[in-house]
Design a protein around this motif. Structure first.
Motif, PDB file in Angstrom:
ATOM      1  N   PRO A 128       0.801  -1.300  -0.251  1.00  0.00           N
ATOM      2  CA  PRO A 128       0.016  -0.289  -0.117  1.00  0.00           C
ATOM      3  C   PRO A 128       0.912   1.415  -0.049  1.00  0.00           C
ATOM      4  N   TRP A 129       0.253   2.473  -0.403  1.00  0.00           N
ATOM      5  CA  TRP A 129       0.909   3.648  -0.457  1.00  0.00           C
ATOM      6  C   TRP A 129       1.084   4.138   1.030  1.00  0.00           C
ATOM      7  N   ASN A 130       2.091   4.932   1.184  1.00  0.00           N
ATOM      8  CA  ASN A 130       2.316   5.323   2.654  1.00  0.00           C
ATOM      9  C   ASN A 130       0.988   6.092   3.253  1.00  0.00           C
ATOM     10  N   MET A 131       0.349   6.784   2.558  1.00  0.00           N
ATOM     11  CA  MET A 131      -0.998   7.241   3.086  1.00  0.00           C
ATOM     12  C   MET A 131      -1.838   6.220   3.991  1.00  0.00           C
ATOM     13  N   THR A 132      -1.845   5.029   3.385  1.00  0.00           N
ATOM     14  CA  THR A 132      -2.642   4.016   3.888  1.00  0.00           C
ATOM     15  C   THR A 132      -1.926   3.475   5.065  1.00  0.00           C
ATOM     16  N   LEU A 133      -0.617   3.410   5.179  1.00  0.00           N
ATOM     17  CA  LEU A 133       0.192   2.841   6.192  1.00  0.00           C
ATOM     18  C   LEU A 133       0.096   3.673   7.116  1.00  0.00           C
ATOM     19  N   GLY A 134      -0.053   5.005   6.859  1.00  0.00           N
ATOM     20  CA  GLY A 134       0.073   6.192   8.033  1.00  0.00           C
ATOM     21  C   GLY A 134      -1.323   5.688   8.790  1.00  0.00           C
ATOM     22  N   ALA A 135      -2.433   5.318   8.525  1.00  0.00           N
ATOM     23  CA  ALA A 135      -3.570   4.926   9.276  1.00  0.00           C
ATOM     24  C   ALA A 135      -3.262   3.680  10.294  1.00  0.00           C
ATOM     25  N   ILE A 136      -2.156   2.942  10.036  1.00  0.00           N
ATOM     26  CA  ILE A 136      -2.262   1.731  10.955  1.00  0.00           C
ATOM     27  C   ILE A 136      -1.594   2.266  12.279  1.00  0.00           C
ATOM     28  N   VAL A 166       9.464  11.014   3.865  1.00  0.00           N
ATOM     29  CA  VAL A 166       9.166  11.386   5.306  1.00  0.00           C
ATOM     30  C   VAL A 166       8.646  12.710   5.104  1.00  0.00           C
ATOM     31  N   ASP A 167       8.073  13.355   4.083  1.00  0.00           N
ATOM     32  CA  ASP A 167       7.460  14.670   3.864  1.00  0.00           C
ATOM     33  C   ASP A 167       6.212  14.616   4.891  1.00  0.00           C
ATOM     34  N   ILE A 168       6.272  15.541   5.684  1.00  0.00           N
ATOM     35  CA  ILE A 168       4.785  16.007   6.345  1.00  0.00           C
ATOM     36  C   ILE A 168       3.962  16.763   5.377  1.00  0.00           C
ATOM     37  N   ASN A 169       2.737  15.804   5.092  1.00  0.00           N
ATOM     38  CA  ASN A 169       1.975  16.309   3.783  1.00  0.00           C
ATOM     39  C   ASN A 169       0.843  17.330   4.620  1.00  0.00           C
ATOM     40  N   THR A 170       1.171  18.543   4.900  1.00  0.00           N
ATOM     41  CA  THR A 170       0.139  19.553   5.437  1.00  0.00           C
ATOM     42  C   THR A 170      -0.581  20.213   4.528  1.00  0.00           C
ATOM     43  N   ASN A 171      -0.341  20.039   3.287  1.00  0.00           N
ATOM     44  CA  ASN A 171      -0.848  20.828   2.230  1.00  0.00           C
ATOM     45  C   ASN A 171      -1.897  19.717   1.240  1.00  0.00           C
ATOM     46  N   ALA A 190       7.358  10.286  11.464  1.00  0.00           N
ATOM     47  CA  ALA A 190       8.747  10.005  11.854  1.00  0.00           C
ATOM     48  C   ALA A 190       8.773   8.416  12.565  1.00  0.00           C
ATOM     49  N   LYS A 191       7.702   8.132  13.296  1.00  0.00           N
ATOM     50  CA  LYS A 191       7.718   6.916  13.881  1.00  0.00           C
ATOM     51  C   LYS A 191       7.598   5.778  12.876  1.00  0.00           C
ATOM     52  N   LYS A 192       6.997   6.007  11.809  1.00  0.00           N
ATOM     53  CA  LYS A 192       6.396   5.051  10.708  1.00  0.00           C
ATOM     54  C   LYS A 192       8.068   4.998   9.650  1.00  0.00           C
ATOM     55  N   VAL A 194      11.115   5.693  10.897  1.00  0.00           N
ATOM     56  CA  VAL A 194      12.169   4.878  11.279  1.00  0.00           C
ATOM     57  C   VAL A 194      11.898   3.503  11.314  1.00  0.00           C
ATOM     58  N   GLN A 195      10.744   2.956  11.772  1.00  0.00           N
ATOM     59  CA  GLN A 195      10.379   1.533  11.443  1.00  0.00           C
ATOM     60  C   GLN A 195      10.556   1.096  10.204  1.00  0.00           C
ATOM     61  N   PHE A 196      10.166   1.563   8.966  1.00  0.00           N
ATOM     62  CA  PHE A 196      10.424   1.192   7.468  1.00  0.00           C
ATOM     63  C   PHE A 196      11.895   1.093   7.379  1.00  0.00           C
ATOM     64  N   ILE A 197      12.470   2.223   7.808  1.00  0.00           N
ATOM     65  CA  ILE A 197      14.013   2.099   7.612  1.00  0.00           C
ATOM     66  C   ILE A 197      14.645   1.073   8.198  1.00  0.00           C
ATOM     67  N   GLU A 198      14.559   0.861   9.492  1.00  0.00           N
ATOM     68  CA  GLU A 198      14.986  -0.351  10.160  1.00  0.00           C
ATOM     69  C   GLU A 198      14.710  -1.878   9.638  1.00  0.00           C
ATOM     70  N   GLY A 199      13.546  -1.663   9.226  1.00  0.00           N
ATOM     71  CA  GLY A 199      13.175  -2.930   8.473  1.00  0.00           C
ATOM     72  C   GLY A 199      13.920  -3.245   7.277  1.00  0.00           C
ATOM     73  N   MET A 200      14.129  -2.383   6.493  1.00  0.00           N
ATOM     74  CA  MET A 200      14.796  -2.336   5.160  1.00  0.00           C
ATOM     75  C   MET A 200      16.038  -2.498   5.412  1.00  0.00           C
ATOM     76  N   GLN A 201      16.982  -1.580   6.265  1.00  0.00           N
ATOM     77  CA  GLN A 201      18.376  -1.959   6.265  1.00  0.00           C
ATOM     78  C   GLN A 201      18.750  -2.980   7.059  1.00  0.00           C
ATOM     79  N   GLY A 202      17.940  -3.770   7.956  1.00  0.00           N
ATOM     80  CA  GLY A 202      18.312  -4.849   8.590  1.00  0.00           C
ATOM     81  C   GLY A 202      18.243  -5.749   7.821  1.00  0.00           C
ATOM     82  N   VAL A 203      17.803  -5.849   6.557  1.00  0.00           N
ATOM     83  CA  VAL A 203      18.067  -6.998   5.616  1.00  0.00           C
ATOM     84  C   VAL A 203      19.338  -6.529   4.545  1.00  0.00           C
ATOM     85  N   GLY A 204      20.090  -5.429   4.905  1.00  0.00           N
ATOM     86  CA  GLY A 204      21.196  -5.095   3.907  1.00  0.00           C
ATOM     87  C   GLY A 204      20.850  -4.331   2.935  1.00  0.00           C
ATOM     88  N   VAL A 205      19.805  -3.769   2.851  1.00  0.00           N
ATOM     89  CA  VAL A 205      19.376  -2.562   1.838  1.00  0.00           C
ATOM     90  C   VAL A 205      19.246  -1.184   2.192  1.00  0.00           C
TER      91      VAL A 205
END
Length: 651
Positions: A128-136, A166-171, A190-192, A194-205
Motif C-alpha cells: 500500500p501507499w504510505n498514506m494507507t500505512l499512516g492509518a495503521i 518522510v515529507d509531512i503532507n500538510t498541504n 517520524a515513527k513510521k 524509522v520503522q520502515f528504515i530499520e526493517g529495510m536496512q536490517g536486511v542489508g538494503v
C-alpha cells in the motif's frame, strides 16, 4: 570534588558525541571496511574518483543502444552508480550482472521502490501507499513492510532504495507528495519512517529519507518547476525537519535533498535547495550532524535543470556538499569543469575524497567488497511470495478507518431486517467489493442514468452502501469527486441511510457535504484487497481500528472510531488460515477429474478453519445439460442430507 569533575567530564563527553553524530555507514567490521576503502582510494585516478559521484539512470526495457551507452559510461567515464527505472525484474537482474562485470569498482545500484518494486517494474509486488500505512497503529507492521521491500530489492541486486518519503503532507493540494506521505502528524510520520528504515536496512538494503528539508507543504511539482517553501528556520526546525532528526538518530544511510526555493533560508531565491550550501552543508551536515550519504533528487527535474547549464548545476551540487549526483546530464562536460575547478583550487581534492570515501563505505556496507552476481533461478517466485500477500492483507485490514457512524450502522446486525443496496460512484470499478458483500447478505446493485430514477429505486432499501471508487494505478491519480458525484451523493444521503465507503485518498472528502451521511469508512485505495476487506469489515468479520493520517475538516488527524468484531466468517487466502495453497491445488485437480469423468455436473466447495474461509469455489453446471453454471451465490436444498450436514459440525 572528584565526583564533580567526573560528572563535568561525562557531560562534556556526551555533548561531544552528540555533536559528532552517528556514522550510519560505519560497518561493525570497520577495521576491514577502512582497509578495503583505503585500498580502493589509493589506486584511483581523479577521473575514477569523480565517476563515483555520479548515479545515472538505466532502463531494462530499452534496446541494445541504451545498453551500450551505459556500458560506455561505466568503462570510459568510470560511473560508479546506477539507478534503474522502468522494465522487468528479470531483465534488470540480467543487466545488473552485466554492468557489474564491466565495472572496475562494483556499482551501487539504486531504485525508487516506495511501495515496492512495482513502482518501476512490471509483474512485481505492490504494497500500500504510505498514506494507507499512516492509518495503521501497529508500527511493527511498517517495519515488516520495510523488511519485505528490502528483501525484494536485494533479490534483484538493488543496494539502495530511495524510500521512505518522510515529507509531512500538510498541504492537501500537494500535487506530487500526497499519498506518498505517511500523513500530516510529524510524530506519526517520524515513527513510521524509522520503522520502515530499520526493517529495510536490517536486511542489508540502504534506506534514503526524502525530500530534505521537506516537500510536504508545496503547491507545485519539482519535476516541472521550482516549488516555493516560504517558511522560517524555526518553522522548518519544528515541523519539516522533525522526522529527519529521528531517522538520523536511528541510522538512516542516506538522505535525498529536494529541489525547493527557501527564501527565508537561502538568500538566492532561484537557487534550488539541492544546490544550496546553506541547506546541504550548514543545516544537514553541520547542524544535524549527518554523516551518511547525501544524494540530490534527480538533476534532470525542472526544479533543478532550469537553474543553469547541466555542468554548472552538477558542480554546484558538489560545492553544496552532496556526495552523489542523481541522474545528472552532460557527464563529459561536468568532468571537464570539475577537473578545471580542482586545478584552480576552487574544489579541493579533500572535498572529493570525502564523498568518495563515504560512497565506498556504503558499498562495503552492502557487501560489494565481496560481490557476486544475482541468480535468476526462482526470481519471480522470490519477489512474489505468499508471505507478502499475507502481510498486504494485514496492512489493509489494519488501515481501514471509520470516522463517522452516528446511528451505529456498522458492523451490520440483524441481517434478516436489512434490505441492502449498493451504489457505485467514481470512475473506477467496485466489482470485488460487491462480490464480497454478497457473501454475507443479499445486496442489490442499483444504478440509473438519472438521479430521480435512482432515488425512486432506492426507496425500498433501508441501508444504502455507496462505494466511491477511483483509480488505484498510482498515488498521483486523481482522487476528487466530480460535480455529478458530489450532487448524487448529497441527494442520496438526504433520502437514505448511507454508509459511504471511500476507496481513495481521504482528501477527497474535503469537497463533499458530510452532514447527512450517517457512516463514513475510509479504505484509502481501490485495490481488490481493499474492496474485499472493507466489505468484510462492514459485516464485522474483524475489528476496525485505523486512524485518520490527515485532517479532513472537522475530522482531525488521529481520530478513528473502533468497531468490534462479530462472530462472522472471514474470507482470506489459505496461508492466513494456516493452510498450504500448494496442497489445495490437489483439490482443484480432483474437481477437474470429477468433471472430466462426468461423475458430477458441477458443485461448490467452501472450506474454513478457525472462522476463516480459505477455499470457496464453484465449478461446472447445475445439471448435465450444461445450461446454468454453478455460482458461489447459489443456495441449495439440503433435503435428505440434513441429518448428516447438521450433525457433522458438532462432531
Amino acid at each position: 570534588m572528584k565526583v564533580k569533575i567526573f560528572l563535568l567530564l561525562a557531560i562534556m563527553l556526551s555533548m561531544f558525541v552528540v555533536g559528532q553524530g552517528n556514522d550510519p555507514l560505519k560497518s561493525n567490521n570497520y577495521v576491514s571496511q577502512d582497509k578495503w576503502v583505503d585500498s580502493i582510494m589509493k589506486s584511483m585516478t581523479i577521473d575514477e574518483k569523480l565517476g563515483q559521484m555520479f548515479m545515472i539512470q538505466a532502463y531494462s526495457n530499452r534496446d541494445d543502444k541504451h545498453k551500450a551507452y551505459i556500458e560506455k559510461m561505466i568503462t570510459e567515464y568510470h560511473i560508479g552508480n546506477l539507478i534503474f527505472m522502468q522494465g522487468t525484474p528479470r531483465k534488470q537482474t540480467i543487466l545488473t550482472n552485466f554492468y557489474q562485470e564491466k565495472a572496475k569498482v562494483p556499482l551501487l545500484i539504486g531504485f525508487d521502490g516506495e511501495w515496492g518494486l512495482d513502482m518501476r517494474l512490471k509483474n512485481t509486488f505492490r504494497f500500500p501507499w504510505n498514506m494507507t500505512l499512516g492509518a495503521i497503529q501497529d508500527d511493527e507492521l511498517i517495519k515488516e513492510t520495510g523488511r519485505r521491500i528490502g528483501e525484494h530489492c536485494k533479490r534483484i541486486g538493488v543496494h539502495i532504495n530511495f524510500a521512505p518519503v518522510v515529507d509531512i503532507n500538510t498541504n492537501p493540494d500537494n500535487p506530487i507528495i500526497g499519498n506518498r506521505s505517511f500523513g500530516e502528524n510529524k510524530e506519526n510520520v517520524a515513527k513510521k519512517a524509522v520503522q520502515f528504515i530499520e526493517g529495510m536496512q536490517g536486511v542489508g538494503v540502504l534506506g534514503s529519507a526524502k525530500h530534505f528539508p521537506g516537500h510536504g507543504d508545496t503547491a507545485s511539482d519539482s519535476h516541472i518547476e521550482l516549488p516555493l517553501v516560504n517558511f522560517s528556520k524555526d518553522r522548518l526546525d519544528s515541523v519539516e525537519l522533525y522526522p529527519y532528526k529521528k531517522v538520523i538518530n536511528s541510522g538512516v544511510a542516506s538522505i535525498m535533498v529536494a529541489h525547493l526555493s527557501l527564501p527565508q533560508i537561502e538568500k538566492n531565491v532561484n537557487l534550488p535547495s539541492s544546490l544550496s550550501k546553506v541547506v546541504v552543508t550548514d543545516i544537514l551536515k553541520n547542524e544535524l550532524a549527518y554523516q551518511g550519504l547525501i544524494i540530490t533528487d534527480g538533476l534532470n527535474m525542472k526544479g533543478a535543470a532550469n537553474y543553469n547549464t547541466s555542468a554548472e548545476i552538477n558542480m554546484a551540487a558538489i560545492e553544496a556538499g552532496n556526495d552523489i549526483l542523481l541522474i545528472p546530464s552532460d557527464i563529459k562536460g561536468t568532468l571537464n569543469l570539475l577537473k578545471a575547478s580542482i586545478k584552480k583550487g576552487k574544489i579541493t581534492h579533500e572535498r572529493i575524497d570525502e564523498s568518495v570515501r563515504k560512497i565506498l563505505k556504503a558499498k562495503y556496507l552492502v557487501g560489494l567488497n565481496t560481490y557476486s552476481p544475482s541468480k535468476l533461478e526462482n526470481l519471480d517466485k522470490d519477489i512474489n511470495r505468499v508471505e507478502d500477500h499475507v502481510l498486504h492483507r494485514k496492512l489493509v485490514r489494519n488501515s481501514i478507518t471509520v470516522i463517522k457512524d452516528v446511528v451505529n450502522n456498522i458492523p451490520f446486525k440483524h441481517l434478516e431486517k436489512k434490505k441492502i443496496a449498493y451504489v457505485s460512484l467514481g470512475d473506477d470499478k467496485g466489482d470485488d467489493f460487491l462480490s464480497m458483500l454478497k457473501n454475507y447478505a443479499k445486496v442489490e446493485k442499483v444504478s440509473s442514468k438519472y438521479l430521480k430514477t435512482l432515488i425512486k429505486k432506492l426507496k425500498k432499501f433501508n441501508t444504502v452502501i455507496v462505494g466511491f471508487h477511483k483509480s488505484n494505478k498510482n498515488p498521483w491519480k486523481s482522487y476528487r469527486y466530480s460535480e455529478k458525484d458530489m450532487e448524487w451523493l448529497r441527494v442520496i444521503a438526504s433520502e437514505c441511510n448511507v454508509i459511504l465507503c471511500n476507496f481513495t485518498s481521504p482528501y477527497s472528502l474535503l469537497s463533499i457535504a458530510k452532514e447527512d451521511i450517517e457512516t463514513i469508512v475510509l479504505a484509502y485505495q481501490n485495490s481488490k484487497i481493499a474492496q474485499e476487506l472493507t466489505a468484510q469489515a462492514l459485516f464485522g468479520a474483524f475489528e476496525l481500528k485505523g486512524r485518520l493520517p490527515v485532517s479532513i475538516n472537522s475530522y482531525k488527524v488521529g481520530m478513528g472510531i473502533e468497531k468490534p468484531r462479530l462472530n462472522r466468517l472471514q474470507y482470506t487466502i489459505p496461508e492466513q488460515a494456516g493452510v498450504s495453497s500448494e496442497k489445495l491445488k490437489k483439490v482443484d485437480q480432483k474437481i477437474d477429474m470429477l468433471l472430466k469423468k462426468k461423475m458430477t455436473p458441477g458443485g461448490q466447495i467452501l472450506a474454513a478453519r478457525n472462522g476463516k474461509v480459505f477455499y470457496y469455489k464453484s465449478f461446472g453446471y447445475h445439471t448435465s445439460k450444461k445450461k446454468k453454471k454453478v455460482k458461489n451465490s447459489d443456495i441449495y436444498d439440503l433435503a435428505s442430507l440434513t441429518k448428516i450436514l447438521a450433525s457433522l459440525p458438532a462432531v
